[in-house]
Write an enzyme that holds these catalytic residues in place. Structure first.
Site, PDB file in Angstrom:
ATOM      1  N   ASP A 138       0.908  -1.134  -0.012  1.00 18.94           N
ATOM      2  CA  ASP A 138      -0.054   0.024   0.082  1.00 18.94           C
ATOM      3  C   ASP A 138       0.748   1.345  -0.031  1.00 18.94           C
ATOM      4  OD1 ASP A 138      -1.412  -2.248   0.897  1.00 18.94           O
ATOM      5  OD2 ASP A 138      -3.158  -1.133   1.903  1.00 18.94           O
TER       6      ASP A 138
ATOM      7  N   HIS B  71      -1.128  -2.376   6.740  1.00 19.46           N
ATOM      8  CA  HIS B  71       0.249  -1.330   6.528  1.00 19.46           C
ATOM      9  C   HIS B  71       1.308  -1.577   7.442  1.00 19.46           C
ATOM     10  CE1 HIS B  71      -2.080   2.326   4.549  1.00 19.46           C
ATOM     11  NE2 HIS B  71      -2.508   1.068   4.155  1.00 19.46           N
TER      12      HIS B  71
ATOM     13  N   HIS C   2      -3.258  -4.066   3.197  1.00 18.80           N
ATOM     14  CA  HIS C   2      -4.381  -3.536   4.101  1.00 18.80           C
ATOM     15  C   HIS C   2      -3.995  -2.960   5.622  1.00 18.80           C
ATOM     16  CE1 HIS C   2      -8.101  -2.177   5.738  1.00 18.80           C
ATOM     17  NE2 HIS C   2      -8.120  -2.786   6.712  1.00 18.80           N
TER      18      HIS C   2
ATOM     19  N   GLU D 167      -3.964   1.762  -3.066  1.00 18.30           N
ATOM     20  CA  GLU D 167      -5.613   2.218  -2.558  1.00 18.30           C
ATOM     21  C   GLU D 167      -5.077   3.628  -1.770  1.00 18.30           C
ATOM     22  OE1 GLU D 167      -7.701   0.281   0.280  1.00 18.30           O
ATOM     23  OE2 GLU D 167      -5.895   0.437   1.624  1.00 18.30           O
ATOM     24  N   ASN D 168      -4.001   3.906  -1.320  1.00 16.42           N
ATOM     25  CA  ASN D 168      -3.714   4.868  -0.478  1.00 16.42           C
ATOM     26  C   ASN D 168      -2.811   5.920  -1.228  1.00 16.42           C
ATOM     27  OD1 ASN D 168      -3.540   2.542   1.679  1.00 16.42           O
ATOM     28  ND2 ASN D 168      -5.140   3.775   2.049  1.00 16.42           N
TER      29      ASN D 168
ATOM     30  N   HIS E 106      -6.772  -8.440   0.509  1.00 13.27           N
ATOM     31  CA  HIS E 106      -6.731  -7.100   1.257  1.00 13.27           C
ATOM     32  C   HIS E 106      -7.762  -7.155   2.384  1.00 13.27           C
ATOM     33  CE1 HIS E 106      -5.805  -2.775   1.379  1.00 13.27           C
ATOM     34  NE2 HIS E 106      -7.044  -2.857   1.845  1.00 13.27           N
TER      35      HIS E 106
ATOM     36  N   ASN F 109     -10.228  -1.411   0.082  1.00  7.16           N
ATOM     37  CA  ASN F 109     -11.530  -0.635   0.628  1.00  7.16           C
ATOM     38  C   ASN F 109     -11.458   0.950   0.241  1.00  7.16           C
ATOM     39  OD1 ASN F 109      -9.194  -0.977   2.685  1.00  7.16           O
ATOM     40  ND2 ASN F 109     -10.330   0.442   3.864  1.00  7.16           N
ATOM     41  N   HIS F 110     -10.298   1.358  -0.013  1.00  6.25           N
ATOM     42  CA  HIS F 110     -10.391   2.876  -0.532  1.00  6.25           C
ATOM     43  C   HIS F 110     -10.383   3.015  -1.993  1.00  6.25           C
ATOM     44  CE1 HIS F 110      -9.643   4.650   3.393  1.00  6.25           C
ATOM     45  NE2 HIS F 110      -8.733   3.530   3.709  1.00  6.25           N
TER      46      HIS F 110
END
Ligand code: FE2
Ligand code: FE2
Length: 273
Positions: free
Chosen positions: A9, A181, A179, A40-41, A154, A68-69
């Site tokens: 991520d 991190h 996910h 995603e981030n 994830h 999820n993002h």
């Protein structure tokens, strides 16, 4: 042999800078066949824009996965339809824009299947990730329709991630957790040949709370009152990844963590010069 690098991520500007700097270097140094990044981030910690996605491709990234993002940047609902190398979780409701799995061929003619899927423990309730990935692997069997297969699972709970690794063991080259991190030290090859790690960790500034400046997360934990936005931390990022050597049968022959820069102790594979 196929050489894969999966980068965890990417959080904000610091994380992006590490990817844009390191991917061209690592591609050349390790003669990588495929580089996959979880993005995603990437946009301020929340989602991904098309211009940032294209920067990743220009740096030598083959595919970008999400989580999820995925749709925090609303434009992703539109541009994902025209970007086949952008992959969102496969177990979103049917009708969700984009795709959850794709096969790419590289210059050598090697075919890589990439699947992104989300867990359900301490996460939004999506469709069954096990059934969804079973379907994708049946449509694209390893050794028949692809030469390597990577599954980005994830998810929050390590139990669900271990179970998922066992579920795909022998049918994928790599199951990489994303996910949390936080990199885990349990990278290994499972009994039927799938490379596995519970979580690859983030590519971002670890002087933070999972990539975000500490002030607002601490305020929310201690007072339960949100009083500001989450902002990505801006110090130097640690690039966190896993390196996997895949054999002619599509299964993992070697796996190692990669950590470059920032606060975490460095790590690199000893099986690539
Ligand atoms: Fe993330
Ligand atoms: Fe996430």
């Amino acid at each position: 042999m196929i050489r894969l690098l999966f980068i965890g991520d990417v959080v904000g500007r610091s994380g992006r800078a590490a990817v844009l700097e390191q991917v061209p270097i690592l591609r050349a140094r390790w003669e990588l066949d495929f580089v996959i990044v979880n993005g995603e981030n990437a946009a301020g910690g929340f989602g991904l824009t098309e211009s940032l996605f294209e920067e990743f491709l220009s740096a030598g990234v083959d595919a970008v996965t999400l989580g999820n993002h995925a749709f925090d940047q609303r434009e992703a609902l539109v541009f994902i339809e025209r970007q086949p190398r952008l992959i969102r979780p496969v177990n979103y409701p049917s009708g969700t824009p984009g795709r959850g799995a794709a096969v790419f061929e590289n210059a050598k003619g090697l075919r890589l299947l990439t699947v992104n899927v989300m867990g359900r423990i301490f996460m939004d309730a999506l469709d069954d990730p096990f059934a969804a990935v079973k379907r994708e692997l049946a449509l694209c069997p390893l050794g028949e329709k692809c030469d390597a297969a990577v599954i980005d699972f994830h998810a929050e709970a390590s139990s669900e991630k271990w179970a998922f690794g066992c579920f795909v063991d022998g049918k994928a080259s790599l199951m990489v957790g994303t996910h949390t991190h936080t990199p885990t030290a349990d990278h290994r090859i499972l009994s039927r040949g799938t490379g596995f790690i519970t979580d690859v960790g983030m590519t971002g500034d670890y002087d933070s709370v999972i990539g975000m400046e500490k002030e607002e997360p601490l305020r929310r934990f201690t007072t339960k009152i949100p009083s500001g936005r989450f902002e990505p931390a801006t110090g130097p990022a640690t690039l966190c990844a896993v390196a996997v050597e895949v054999g002619p049968d599509g299964l993992a022959k070697a796996i190692a963590p990669v950590r470059i820069g920032g606060l975490l102790s460095p790590a690199k594979p000893d099986f690539w010069s």
